[in-house]
Write an enzyme that holds these catalytic residues in place. Sequence first.
Site, short mmCIF file in Angstrom:
data_model
loop_
_atom_site.label_atom_id
_atom_site.label_comp_id
_atom_site.label_asym_id
_atom_site.label_seq_id
_atom_site.Cartn_x
_atom_site.Cartn_y
_atom_site.Cartn_z
N ARG A 230 -10.24 0.28 15.39
CA ARG A 230 -10.16 0.02 13.77
C ARG A 230 -11.71 0.03 13.29
NH1 ARG A 230 -5.50 -1.52 11.30
NH2 ARG A 230 -3.53 -0.89 12.73
N ARG B 2 0.78 -1.16 -0.04
CA ARG B 2 0.02 -0.05 0.06
C ARG B 2 0.98 1.25 -0.03
NH1 ARG B 2 -3.88 0.25 -2.58
NH2 ARG B 2 -4.72 2.18 -1.53
N ASN C 110 -4.64 8.31 5.94
CA ASN C 110 -3.49 7.53 6.45
C ASN C 110 -2.72 7.01 5.56
OD1 ASN C 110 -6.34 6.43 7.01
ND2 ASN C 110 -5.12 4.50 6.31
N CYS D 28 1.69 7.04 10.33
CA CYS D 28 0.52 8.09 9.84
C CYS D 28 -0.17 8.77 10.95
CB CYS D 28 -0.13 7.28 8.93
SG CYS D 28 -1.28 6.02 9.61
#
Length: 337
Positions: free
Chosen positions: A233, A12, A315, A151
């Site tokens: 989360r 990512r 993020n 982040c």
Amino acid sequence: MVVKVGINGFGRIGRIVFRNAIEHNDVEIVAVNDPFIEPHYAAYMLKYDSTHGQFKGDIKVDGNNLTVNGKTVRFHMEKDPANIPWSETGAYYVVESTGVFTTTEKAKAHLKGGAKKVVISAPSADAPMFVMGVNHETYKSDIEVLSNSSCTTNCLAPLAKVIHDKYTIIEGLMTTIHSYTATQKVVDGPSAKDWRGGRTAAQNIIPSSTGAAKAVGKVIPELNGKLTGMAMRVPTANVSVVDLTVRIEKGASYDEIKQAVKEASEGPLSGILGYTEDDIVTTDLNGDNRSSIFDAKAGISLNKNFVKLVSWYDNEWGYSRRVLDLLVYIAKIDGNA
């Protein structure tokens, strides 16, 4: 002078760093290494992204290399960082984004292949950590391996700096309401170290740990031991938000605090810290370049010394942009830009 960079790990962050570099006039990605992705698949993953959309450019595969917007990007598939021939590619700096080589000793393996400096795109247990706009000016050229922190720390630290510099933070607690990431599960699965973390990401709000708040103490030493936090989360693909609750020594109304953040966002922290009074939600900030976007309407204060502040961050995209900004900054200090 354009800073020539190699990327190790095309996950990512590796891919989003690459996409950001296309928009960054001072950076050129000259090489990518990933032992688990062959060039054709790498080109496909770079071209199509479920979160950030289709790549706006030309991508081709030429033998074992990629050609992106007419420029050759050397592609390697080495498992051992020491075997990646960075010197042959012209990469002076390396972004270490595998999530595996996050200590100084492990990341230093890149130097054996000819790289001169390594920026880890994750927190590190022992490498010095930097947050643009907060402590980047403490960088010295003799540092070979450094971390861009996390982040969440990149979101929290600029806001904490503004509040601490103006009002002095006595203590605080942070919660990041964080989009799910690749470490989580699509369906319930085994996770021996974190049982809740093994539950399906798309159906659950999952309490989790984070070292982001404590890490602020590493980039702002005066706050060491004064902040800690946790994560929730949540079932969103991207963009997260920090909830920072602090006691401050010098009393201030919420309007005064808002004004202080606004002034910082328009001054020394422009491009890093944002300010908004719009009624935004997560998708409104997908692809935002800034580290931290203060939500003036979302915060509250109990009294002049106890306040809750809310700040958003992409993020993936915003963090990746800071990786490149840090690279450009250290290259200037090193005399290579």
